[in-house]
Write a protein that holds these residues in place. Sequence first.
Motif, mmCIF file in Angstrom:
data_model
loop_
_atom_site.group_PDB
_atom_site.id
_atom_site.type_symbol
_atom_site.label_atom_id
_atom_site.label_comp_id
_atom_site.label_asym_id
_atom_site.label_seq_id
_atom_site.Cartn_x
_atom_site.Cartn_y
_atom_site.Cartn_z
ATOM 1 N N LEU A 61 0.830 -1.204 0.000
ATOM 2 C CA LEU A 61 0.000 0.000 0.000
ATOM 3 C C LEU A 61 0.864 1.254 0.000
ATOM 4 C CD1 LEU A 61 -2.687 1.511 0.219
ATOM 5 C CD2 LEU A 61 -2.584 1.173 2.703
ATOM 6 N N ARG A 62 1.887 1.253 0.846
ATOM 7 C CA ARG A 62 2.798 2.410 0.870
ATOM 8 C C ARG A 62 3.464 2.595 -0.492
ATOM 9 N NH1 ARG A 62 3.728 3.929 6.227
ATOM 10 N NH2 ARG A 62 3.152 2.369 7.799
ATOM 11 N N LYS A 63 3.869 1.497 -1.114
ATOM 12 C CA LYS A 63 4.505 1.578 -2.424
ATOM 13 C C LYS A 63 3.532 2.097 -3.467
ATOM 14 C CE LYS A 63 7.237 -1.092 -5.742
ATOM 15 N NZ LYS A 63 7.879 -2.412 -6.023
ATOM 16 N N PHE A 108 -5.978 -9.124 6.732
ATOM 17 C CA PHE A 108 -5.389 -7.831 6.381
ATOM 18 C C PHE A 108 -4.902 -7.807 4.934
ATOM 19 C CE2 PHE A 108 -5.106 -7.801 11.009
ATOM 20 C CZ PHE A 108 -5.598 -6.537 11.293
ATOM 21 N N ALA A 109 -4.545 -8.968 4.384
ATOM 22 C CA ALA A 109 -4.175 -9.014 2.971
ATOM 23 C C ALA A 109 -5.370 -8.656 2.099
ATOM 24 C CB ALA A 109 -3.648 -10.398 2.605
ATOM 25 N N VAL A 110 -6.561 -9.109 2.513
ATOM 26 C CA VAL A 110 -7.781 -8.745 1.785
ATOM 27 C C VAL A 110 -8.002 -7.232 1.873
ATOM 28 C CG1 VAL A 110 -10.260 -9.136 1.589
ATOM 29 C CG2 VAL A 110 -8.772 -11.002 2.338
ATOM 30 N N LEU A 111 -7.863 -6.675 3.073
ATOM 31 C CA LEU A 111 -8.066 -5.231 3.254
ATOM 32 C C LEU A 111 -7.037 -4.420 2.467
ATOM 33 C CD1 LEU A 111 -8.872 -4.865 7.068
ATOM 34 C CD2 LEU A 111 -10.437 -5.197 5.151
ATOM 35 N N GLU A 112 -5.798 -4.887 2.462
ATOM 36 C CA GLU A 112 -4.761 -4.141 1.734
ATOM 37 C C GLU A 112 -5.059 -4.128 0.233
ATOM 38 O OE1 GLU A 112 0.100 -3.643 1.510
ATOM 39 O OE2 GLU A 112 -0.738 -5.490 2.354
ATOM 40 N N GLY A 113 -5.495 -5.255 -0.304
ATOM 41 C CA GLY A 113 -5.844 -5.293 -1.718
ATOM 42 C C GLY A 113 -6.999 -4.368 -2.048
ATOM 43 N N ILE A 114 -8.024 -4.357 -1.184
ATOM 44 C CA ILE A 114 -9.169 -3.466 -1.405
ATOM 45 C C ILE A 114 -8.732 -2.010 -1.336
ATOM 46 C CG2 ILE A 114 -11.422 -2.729 -0.520
ATOM 47 C CD1 ILE A 114 -11.746 -5.536 0.666
ATOM 48 N N THR A 115 -7.899 -1.672 -0.358
ATOM 49 C CA THR A 115 -7.466 -0.283 -0.168
ATOM 50 C C THR A 115 -6.644 0.197 -1.354
ATOM 51 O OG1 THR A 115 -7.433 -0.702 2.222
ATOM 52 C CG2 THR A 115 -6.381 1.304 1.456
ATOM 53 N N ILE A 116 -5.783 -0.649 -1.879
ATOM 54 C CA ILE A 116 -5.030 -0.280 -3.085
ATOM 55 C C ILE A 116 -5.994 -0.054 -4.243
ATOM 56 C CG2 ILE A 116 -3.368 -1.113 -4.802
ATOM 57 C CD1 ILE A 116 -1.983 -2.631 -2.475
ATOM 58 N N VAL A 149 -12.273 -12.026 -3.590
ATOM 59 C CA VAL A 149 -11.234 -12.023 -2.558
ATOM 60 C C VAL A 149 -9.888 -12.478 -3.107
ATOM 61 C CG1 VAL A 149 -10.520 -13.084 -0.374
ATOM 62 C CG2 VAL A 149 -12.890 -12.346 -0.687
ATOM 63 N N GLU A 150 -9.859 -13.610 -3.802
ATOM 64 C CA GLU A 150 -8.586 -14.139 -4.294
ATOM 65 C C GLU A 150 -7.901 -13.153 -5.232
ATOM 66 O OE1 GLU A 150 -6.718 -17.798 -6.953
ATOM 67 O OE2 GLU A 150 -8.817 -17.900 -6.348
ATOM 68 N N THR A 151 -8.667 -12.522 -6.100
ATOM 69 C CA THR A 151 -8.092 -11.533 -7.018
ATOM 70 C C THR A 151 -7.385 -10.432 -6.245
ATOM 71 O OG1 THR A 151 -9.934 -11.949 -8.541
ATOM 72 C CG2 THR A 151 -8.609 -9.986 -8.947
ATOM 73 N N LEU A 152 -8.033 -9.913 -5.218
ATOM 74 C CA LEU A 152 -7.490 -8.783 -4.469
ATOM 75 C C LEU A 152 -6.269 -9.162 -3.651
ATOM 76 C CD1 LEU A 152 -10.898 -7.244 -3.392
ATOM 77 C CD2 LEU A 152 -9.249 -6.216 -4.960
ATOM 78 N N LEU A 161 2.592 -5.883 -6.717
ATOM 79 C CA LEU A 161 3.273 -4.592 -6.601
ATOM 80 C C LEU A 161 4.657 -4.732 -5.979
ATOM 81 C CD1 LEU A 161 0.422 -2.135 -5.534
ATOM 82 C CD2 LEU A 161 1.280 -2.676 -7.804
ATOM 83 N N LEU A 162 4.813 -5.645 -5.026
ATOM 84 C CA LEU A 162 6.109 -5.811 -4.373
ATOM 85 C C LEU A 162 7.106 -6.538 -5.265
ATOM 86 C CD1 LEU A 162 4.993 -6.718 -0.726
ATOM 87 C CD2 LEU A 162 5.893 -4.532 -1.565
#
Length: 632
Positions: free
Chosen positions: A245-247, A322-330, A431-434, A441-442
């Motif tokens: 997300l930061r990246k 949190f991986a799900v949330l990070e994908g949604i937030t991006i 979910v899996e996509t996100l 990105l990393l």
Amino acid sequence: MDLRLTSAQATEAERAAVDSELGPPQSGWTGAQRTLADTRLALNGESHVPRHRLLPVLHAIQNRIGWISPGALNYLALRMDIAPAEVHGVASFYGMFSLEPRPATVLHVCDDIACFTQGSSKICAELEHKLGPAGSPCSGGRATWLRSQCLGLCERAPAALVSSAAESPRERVLAPATAEGTQSLLNDALASPLPHQPDDLNLRASVPQADNTASAAPLRLLRHVSQGNAASLDRYQSLGGYQALRKAIGMGPQAVLRELTASKLLGRGGAAFPTAKKWEALFQQRHLLAQNPRRAHYFVCNADESEPGTFKDRLLMEGDPFAVLEGITIGGFVTGARQGYIYLRGEYPLAAERMQHAIAEARAAGFLGKNIVGSGFEFDIEIRRGAGAYICGEETALFNSIEGYRGEPRNKPPFPTQAGLFRQPTAVNNVETLVNVPGILLDSGAAYAKLGTENSAGTRLFCLCGHIARPGVYEIAMGATLRQLIELAGGVAGNGKLQAVLLGGAAGAFVTPQELDTPLTFEATRAIGATLGSGVVMLFDDTIDLRQILLRIASFFRHETCGQCVPCRVGVIRQQESLLRLADGKSLGSSQAEVALLQEMGQAMRDASICGLGQTASSALESAIKRWSLFS
């Protein structure tokens, strides 16, 4: 039932349930005692409760009382200023809501395909013998039991779930279940409150640790789950969480889109639409947001995996929320959305608890809300829990459900990127996509595209269940064969003689043992008339009567059709009737003529149904009839 506002009165507990979601009424127009001030409200108008709060309020009543009474419907209609007929129409749409009196404690026993193969019919027969017919009161009228559609616990089939309505409602899963175990669980629920934890499963047991030679790649999506779940923010960050997300914020939306395009990531929910194209459609409209303050973009995570045999998204939400949330937030950052929604399957109590806890922790740490990580980016996420409607996995039906209407699909166009949730531009991913996005990105999109094949990049999660030695969620690089995947999971269980594999779920296709060397890619499965769908791989040994499985699939689609369009509403009923005639040896004419009629009905549903449910309701049935002489 009289669908006008009737004289039925809500009980104090029902009012409390509604008010817990909406707050106390503020005037006579919303359920409070009338005062002289209400006349001024009549002249000046009053802001009403948003319609999209309807589904959470219905859940609140069901969870508190165990059913939704006419008095509760009246009070809800008054509080939200919605016609009682409309409230009734929405409440009656969902399988998890009861409009008939029902005990507060209910035992749900799954009898769908995966559980059927593992003996759920014997459990139901035993319960019927000891507790009475499904739906009848038992234990002195304090409880009942019901046959249930798929509970999403197929890797531990047969499965059961007990729910106890109360001021602090409880749910608990039992899987694998036995007749004795289900009765014991029911007795425990009646004797004392259920434990707060809705499930005590060992997540790592669902991700069998085996030689990963079939994938030729390390775990990407399941790495946190395989190491021990990352359900706390500190644990997630220690594993590199939120670096992506930061990246992304540092790169900017256009650079993120370039990486997604390079990755060739296709949607993992079944439609296989390019993720970058979906996000780019909203990105290109971002300039309109500044020009029109009333315009909004939304980002929706479709977590309503209701396909029988599918449970991969549940595992991700329970073990790596949190991986799900990070994908949604991006996704929200790239598309210009300020509000995100997770539409979460209603039968997933532990996933709901884990995701809600993760949202609260992320918000408190500055990863959600205003000025995320000091960037000025504003985005938040809200959970909407489904209520037992398979059709709500279709994206436009999902929009209607969130908005507080019956979960019926909309005609396309307009497409969601033009007019989606609240008729605003919306991106929807499963979910899996996100969960793929942070890793892309990393590591870079180009590195991701090197995994898999030219047209099916990356890794993919598959849900193995039925007669398989080690059922669970497996991650492999796209391009590994179906045979390799089965070997990775320990091979065929049951009597060891494989009869068929259901690939892609009830809306997918059956394949034969002779087709096991098919590469698991979008193009290769399409070439044999199958599909990857939602990642279901369900095995059947030769002791299973496939005709009974087909009848169960036909029953599933008949139960789950929303009934909005004639081809599907009538077609799934006639399809089931035709199969029953074939199974009973009472065909209309010859069995060949009946099969031809069945195929003709399937073609009509494919051609004329509004959404994918009707368009795929006959796919698995026809594939089995084509590959095996089941009714000759």
